[in-house]
Design a protein around this motif. Structure first.
Motif, PDB file in Angstrom:
ATOM      1  N   LYS A 119       0.841  -1.188   0.000  1.00 18.81           N
ATOM      2  CA  LYS A 119       0.000   0.000   0.000  1.00 18.81           C
ATOM      3  C   LYS A 119       0.874   1.235   0.000  1.00 18.81           C
ATOM      4  O   LYS A 119       1.832   1.269   0.765  1.00 18.81           O
ATOM      5  CB  LYS A 119      -0.900  -0.032   1.241  1.00 18.81           C
ATOM      6  CG  LYS A 119      -1.987   0.997   1.214  1.00 18.81           C
ATOM      7  CD  LYS A 119      -2.914   0.803   2.383  1.00 18.81           C
ATOM      8  CE  LYS A 119      -3.999   1.859   2.322  1.00 18.81           C
ATOM      9  NZ  LYS A 119      -4.867   1.791   3.463  1.00 18.81           N
ATOM     10  N   PRO A 121      -1.171   0.860  -3.565  1.00 14.96           N
ATOM     11  CA  PRO A 121      -0.901   0.080  -4.776  1.00 14.96           C
ATOM     12  C   PRO A 121      -0.824   0.981  -6.008  1.00 14.96           C
ATOM     13  O   PRO A 121      -1.453   2.035  -6.055  1.00 14.96           O
ATOM     14  CB  PRO A 121      -2.131  -0.829  -4.874  1.00 14.96           C
ATOM     15  CG  PRO A 121      -3.223  -0.021  -4.246  1.00 14.96           C
ATOM     16  CD  PRO A 121      -2.560   0.758  -3.134  1.00 14.96           C
ATOM     17  N   GLU A 122      -0.031   0.564  -6.955  1.00 19.57           N
ATOM     18  CA  GLU A 122      -0.017   1.229  -8.254  1.00 19.57           C
ATOM     19  C   GLU A 122      -1.320   0.858  -8.968  1.00 19.57           C
ATOM     20  O   GLU A 122      -1.778  -0.288  -8.881  1.00 19.57           O
ATOM     21  CB  GLU A 122       1.181   0.763  -9.090  1.00 19.57           C
ATOM     22  CG  GLU A 122       2.522   1.170  -8.525  1.00 19.57           C
ATOM     23  CD  GLU A 122       2.741   2.674  -8.590  1.00 19.57           C
ATOM     24  OE1 GLU A 122       2.226   3.320  -9.537  1.00 19.57           O
ATOM     25  OE2 GLU A 122       3.417   3.203  -7.689  1.00 19.57           O
ATOM     26  N   ALA A 123      -1.910   1.797  -9.678  1.00 26.03           N
ATOM     27  CA  ALA A 123      -3.189   1.563 -10.354  1.00 26.03           C
ATOM     28  C   ALA A 123      -3.119   0.354 -11.288  1.00 26.03           C
ATOM     29  O   ALA A 123      -4.002  -0.507 -11.264  1.00 26.03           O
ATOM     30  CB  ALA A 123      -3.617   2.813 -11.120  1.00 26.03           C
ATOM     31  N   GLU A 124      -2.059   0.277 -12.094  1.00 24.86           N
ATOM     32  CA  GLU A 124      -1.937  -0.816 -13.060  1.00 24.86           C
ATOM     33  C   GLU A 124      -1.805  -2.167 -12.354  1.00 24.86           C
ATOM     34  O   GLU A 124      -2.368  -3.167 -12.807  1.00 24.86           O
ATOM     35  CB  GLU A 124      -0.726  -0.601 -13.974  1.00 24.86           C
ATOM     36  CG  GLU A 124      -0.820   0.643 -14.830  1.00 24.86           C
ATOM     37  CD  GLU A 124      -0.466   1.930 -14.073  1.00 24.86           C
ATOM     38  OE1 GLU A 124       0.222   1.883 -13.024  1.00 24.86           O
ATOM     39  OE2 GLU A 124      -0.920   2.998 -14.513  1.00 24.86           O
ATOM     40  N   GLU A 125      -1.062  -2.202 -11.258  1.00 25.60           N
ATOM     41  CA  GLU A 125      -0.869  -3.450 -10.529  1.00 25.60           C
ATOM     42  C   GLU A 125      -2.184  -3.906  -9.886  1.00 25.60           C
ATOM     43  O   GLU A 125      -2.543  -5.087  -9.950  1.00 25.60           O
ATOM     44  CB  GLU A 125       0.214  -3.263  -9.458  1.00 25.60           C
ATOM     45  CG  GLU A 125       0.524  -4.533  -8.696  1.00 25.60           C
ATOM     46  CD  GLU A 125       1.599  -4.323  -7.636  1.00 25.60           C
ATOM     47  OE1 GLU A 125       2.265  -5.327  -7.309  1.00 25.60           O
ATOM     48  OE2 GLU A 125       1.768  -3.196  -7.126  1.00 25.60           O
TER      49      GLU A 125
END
Length: 139
Positions: A119, A121-125
């Protein structure tokens, strides 16, 4: 025509409003139907009432509520099939060292979550994990 993603309800349980808004907006923009809760009791009630396709839990909810919610989901016969993503500022090994993440007080084994993300988190991940769990065979 409704897409497959729009039929998928995702419960986000996080006490940080900015994080809940971020995840809710991201999920909505990508065709999912997010519902949000900020406490263990609200999260468990929503899980029971709505039986979501996926649950995302902030492990660091106050009073170890994130761990207790995870434990409650995994030991409830009606909810134990729901995939769970754990979000934490701690690493995965620290999460698993907390009491209640491997066994209940009565000794019942608790399976690991389907995913663990740092946390924030990356949006894509986050989307990759949600798509894998919700559009694959898990949901």
């Amino acid at each position: 025509m409704v897409s497959e993603k729009q039929t998928k309800t995702i419960l986000v349980v996080d006490d940080e409003p900015d994080m809940s808004i971020f995840m809710s907006n991201l999920l909505t923009a990508n065709g999912f139907c997010p519902i949000c809760a900020a406490t263990l009791s609200d999260g468990l009630k929503m899980a029971v009432d709505r039986c979501p396709d996926l649950v995302i839990i902030n492990a660091m909810l106050p009073g170890e509520a994130g761990v207790r919610l995870y434990q409650s989901l995994r030991t409830n016969d009606r909810l134990c099939h729901i995939p769970v993503v754990i979000l934490s500022t701690f690493d995965e090994s620290a999460f698993y060292s907390w009491p209640g993440t491997k066994r209940t007080p009565s000794g019942r084994h608790i399976p690991e979550p389907e995913a663990f993300l740092q946390k924030p988190p990356e949006a894509e991940e986050l989307l990759a994990v949600v798509n894998r769990l919700c559009l694959g065979d898990s949901c």
